[in-house]
Write an enzyme that holds these catalytic residues in place. Structure first.
Site, PDB file in Angstrom:
ATOM      1  N   LYS A  13      12.507 -45.200  18.809  1.00 18.57           N
ATOM      2  CA  LYS A  13      11.852 -44.126  19.582  1.00 18.57           C
ATOM      3  C   LYS A  13      10.417 -43.896  19.121  1.00 18.57           C
ATOM      4  O   LYS A  13       9.493 -43.823  19.915  1.00 18.57           O
ATOM      5  CB  LYS A  13      12.612 -42.784  19.438  1.00 18.57           C
ATOM      6  N   ARG A  88      17.586 -32.780  20.811  1.00 18.50           N
ATOM      7  CA  ARG A  88      18.687 -33.506  20.184  1.00 18.50           C
ATOM      8  C   ARG A  88      20.012 -32.803  20.417  1.00 18.50           C
ATOM      9  O   ARG A  88      21.043 -33.303  19.957  1.00 18.50           O
ATOM     10  CB  ARG A  88      18.440 -33.587  18.673  1.00 18.50           C
ATOM     11  N   ARG A 127      13.328 -50.150   7.243  1.00 15.91           N
ATOM     12  CA  ARG A 127      12.243 -49.273   7.700  1.00 15.91           C
ATOM     13  C   ARG A 127      11.407 -48.808   6.508  1.00 15.91           C
ATOM     14  O   ARG A 127      11.934 -48.448   5.459  1.00 15.91           O
ATOM     15  CB  ARG A 127      12.814 -48.048   8.425  1.00 15.91           C
ATOM     16  N   ARG A 160      12.407 -43.808   3.374  1.00 14.41           N
ATOM     17  CA  ARG A 160      12.837 -42.410   3.523  1.00 14.41           C
ATOM     18  C   ARG A 160      14.193 -42.173   2.855  1.00 14.41           C
ATOM     19  O   ARG A 160      15.096 -42.976   2.984  1.00 14.41           O
ATOM     20  CB  ARG A 160      12.938 -42.056   5.014  1.00 14.41           C
ATOM     21  N   ARG A 171      24.206 -39.710  10.066  1.00 13.47           N
ATOM     22  CA  ARG A 171      23.276 -39.405  11.171  1.00 13.47           C
ATOM     23  C   ARG A 171      23.758 -40.020  12.477  1.00 13.47           C
ATOM     24  O   ARG A 171      23.579 -39.430  13.546  1.00 13.47           O
ATOM     25  CB  ARG A 171      21.864 -39.899  10.821  1.00 13.47           C
TER      26      ARG A 171
HETATM   27  P1  ADP Z   1      14.931 -40.728  13.377  1.00 10.26           P
HETATM   28  O1  ADP Z   1      13.646 -41.056  14.071  1.00 10.26           O
HETATM   29  O2  ADP Z   1      15.291 -41.746  12.379  1.00 10.26           O
HETATM   30  O3  ADP Z   1      16.048 -40.412  14.293  1.00 10.26           O
HETATM   31  P2  ADP Z   1      13.633 -38.244  12.820  1.00 10.26           P
HETATM   32  O4  ADP Z   1      12.422 -38.518  12.042  1.00 10.26           O
HETATM   33  O5  ADP Z   1      13.507 -38.019  14.287  1.00 10.26           O
HETATM   34  O6  ADP Z   1      14.656 -39.415  12.537  1.00 10.26           O
HETATM   35  O7  ADP Z   1      14.399 -37.003  12.217  1.00 10.26           O
HETATM   36  C1  ADP Z   1      14.737 -36.926  10.853  1.00 10.26           C
HETATM   37  C2  ADP Z   1      15.646 -35.724  10.649  1.00 10.26           C
HETATM   38  O8  ADP Z   1      14.946 -34.514  11.028  1.00 10.26           O
HETATM   39  C3  ADP Z   1      16.910 -35.709  11.492  1.00 10.26           C
HETATM   40  O9  ADP Z   1      17.958 -36.446  10.903  1.00 10.26           O
HETATM   41  C4  ADP Z   1      17.219 -34.210  11.544  1.00 10.26           C
HETATM   42  O10 ADP Z   1      17.783 -33.760  10.338  1.00 10.26           O
HETATM   43  C5  ADP Z   1      15.832 -33.592  11.638  1.00 10.26           C
HETATM   44  N1  ADP Z   1      15.431 -33.395  13.044  1.00 10.26           N
HETATM   45  C6  ADP Z   1      14.437 -34.031  13.711  1.00 10.26           C
HETATM   46  N2  ADP Z   1      14.346 -33.593  14.984  1.00 10.26           N
HETATM   47  C7  ADP Z   1      15.316 -32.648  15.132  1.00 10.26           C
HETATM   48  C8  ADP Z   1      15.759 -31.843  16.214  1.00 10.26           C
HETATM   49  N3  ADP Z   1      15.182 -31.908  17.429  1.00 10.26           N
HETATM   50  N4  ADP Z   1      16.770 -30.981  15.989  1.00 10.26           N
HETATM   51  C9  ADP Z   1      17.344 -30.900  14.792  1.00 10.26           C
HETATM   52  N5  ADP Z   1      17.016 -31.650  13.742  1.00 10.26           N
HETATM   53  C10 ADP Z   1      15.994 -32.511  13.896  1.00 10.26           C
HETATM   54  P1  ADP Z   2      13.419 -44.064  15.542  1.00 12.83           P
HETATM   55  O1  ADP Z   2      12.146 -43.300  15.756  1.00 12.83           O
HETATM   56  O2  ADP Z   2      14.234 -44.179  16.805  1.00 12.83           O
HETATM   57  O3  ADP Z   2      14.231 -43.549  14.402  1.00 12.83           O
HETATM   58  P2  ADP Z   2      11.705 -46.229  14.576  1.00 12.83           P
HETATM   59  O4  ADP Z   2      10.695 -46.376  15.661  1.00 12.83           O
HETATM   60  O5  ADP Z   2      11.294 -45.566  13.328  1.00 12.83           O
HETATM   61  O6  ADP Z   2      13.049 -45.559  15.187  1.00 12.83           O
HETATM   62  O7  ADP Z   2      12.279 -47.687  14.283  1.00 12.83           O
HETATM   63  C1  ADP Z   2      13.273 -47.889  13.258  1.00 12.83           C
HETATM   64  C2  ADP Z   2      12.952 -49.183  12.495  1.00 12.83           C
HETATM   65  O8  ADP Z   2      13.152 -50.317  13.343  1.00 12.83           O
HETATM   66  C3  ADP Z   2      11.505 -49.280  12.013  1.00 12.83           C
HETATM   67  O9  ADP Z   2      11.498 -49.939  10.789  1.00 12.83           O
HETATM   68  C4  ADP Z   2      10.813 -50.095  13.099  1.00 12.83           C
HETATM   69  O10 ADP Z   2       9.696 -50.803  12.580  1.00 12.83           O
HETATM   70  C5  ADP Z   2      11.922 -51.029  13.541  1.00 12.83           C
HETATM   71  N1  ADP Z   2      11.884 -51.337  14.972  1.00 12.83           N
HETATM   72  C6  ADP Z   2      11.532 -50.529  16.003  1.00 12.83           C
HETATM   73  N2  ADP Z   2      11.671 -51.154  17.199  1.00 12.83           N
HETATM   74  C7  ADP Z   2      12.163 -52.398  16.909  1.00 12.83           C
HETATM   75  C8  ADP Z   2      12.535 -53.522  17.730  1.00 12.83           C
HETATM   76  N3  ADP Z   2      12.459 -53.500  19.065  1.00 12.83           N
HETATM   77  N4  ADP Z   2      13.000 -54.607  17.088  1.00 12.83           N
HETATM   78  C9  ADP Z   2      13.108 -54.629  15.726  1.00 12.83           C
HETATM   79  N5  ADP Z   2      12.783 -53.611  14.910  1.00 12.83           N
HETATM   80  C10 ADP Z   2      12.307 -52.505  15.493  1.00 12.83           C
END
Ligand code: ADP
Ligand code: ADP
Ligand code: ZN
Length: 214
Positions: A13, A88, A127, A160, A171
């Site tokens: 995302k 979410r 990541r 992270r 998660r």
């Molecule tokens: P990822 O991109 O790996 O899904 P995020 O960076 O979006 O992780 O979020 C990291 C953490 O921050 C989540 O696991 C949650 O604990 C918290 N978080 C982020 N966005 C929200 C939301 N909209 N509502 C509740 N918790 C959130």
């Molecule tokens: P999210 O915001 O949904 O948690 P991220 O954008 O942080 O996800 O992506 C999670 C991990 O996967 C990162 O290390 C990123 O560089 C990698 N990644 C993202 N998109 C792709 C893809 N299409 N193929 C392979 N790796 C990816």
């Protein structure tokens, strides 16, 4: 254009949202980044949010919704935005709809980046995040030019805490219980578009631009 990004943790995302931001010149609002910035700055919100994030749980809606409503009412959001990681939960989605409706407005697209669970754990263990500019790398799929160093700002990359495999599993369970119902919700609103997030990042982006238009 007002876009939200849906998908499991690690689906890509944030990566796609950053590319959309650059191409369409829209602000990229990541609730995860906002919480991490607050944790780093030691704010009251940061202290509260950290307790949930470290356990792989969601930060409560009561701490999250107002924060986002406030952010999207800033002037730079007048022309639209990309919400990454919000909503979410169904109450978050309802609050967003209500806030937009009260201004005679609505969302344009909910982009669902689909990646099956079994691919998520390897994505997450590779990541690497930049504490300086927030850019995200992957040791195999999106490696920086110099190992461990951000291409954009030169900061040392880090893994992270919440990307540890045990926390990722929690998660994912939280995602299926609390966030996945939003797919049905936005399908009902006719704005859901699903892309195959297992493709190469450039290919996923191409599929998204086909949806959003040139
Ligand atoms: P990822 O991109 O790996 O899904 P995020 O960076 O979006 O992780 O979020 C990291 C953490 O921050 C989540 O696991 C949650 O604990 C918290 N978080 C982020 N966005 C929200 C939301 N909209 N509502 C509740 N918790 C959130
Ligand atoms: P999210 O915001 O949904 O948690 P991220 O954008 O942080 O996800 O992506 C999670 C991990 O996967 C990162 O290390 C990123 O560089 C990698 N990644 C993202 N998109 C792709 C893809 N299409 N193929 C392979 N790796 C990816
Ligand atoms: Zn950086």
């Amino acid at each position: 254009m007002k876009i939200i990004m849906l998908g499991a943790p690690g689906a890509g995302k944030g990566t796609q949202a950053e590319m959309i931001m650059e191409k369409y010149d829209l602000p990229h609002i990541s609730t995860g980044d906002i919480f991490r910035a607050n944790i780093k700055a030691g704010t009251e919100l940061g202290v509260k949010a950290k307790a949930y994030i470290d356990k792989g749980q969601l930060v409560p809606d009561s701490l999250t919704i107002d924060l986002v409503m406030d952010r999207i009412s800033q002037p730079d959001c007048n022309g639209g935005y990309i919400l990454d990681g919000f909503p979410r939960t169904i109450p978050q989605a309802e609050s967003l709809s209500a806030a937009l409706r009260s201004r005679g407005d609505s969302l344009d697209y909910a982009i669902n980046v689909h990646v099956p669970d079994e691919k998520i754990v390897t994505r997450m263990s590779g990541r690497r995040a930049c504490p300086g500019c927030g850019h995200t790398y992957h040791v195999v799929y999106a490696a920086p030019h110099e190992e461990g160093i951000c291409d954009k700002c030169g900061s040392a990359l880090y893994l992270r805490d919440d990307d540890a495999p045990e926390t990722v599993k929690k998660r994912l369970a939280v995602y299926h219980n609390q966030t996945q119902p939003l797919i049905e919700y936005y399908c009902g609103k006719k704005i859901l578009r699903t892309v195959d997030g297992t493709k190469d990042l450039e290919e996923v982006f191409q599929d998204i631009t086909n949806i959003l238009g040139a």
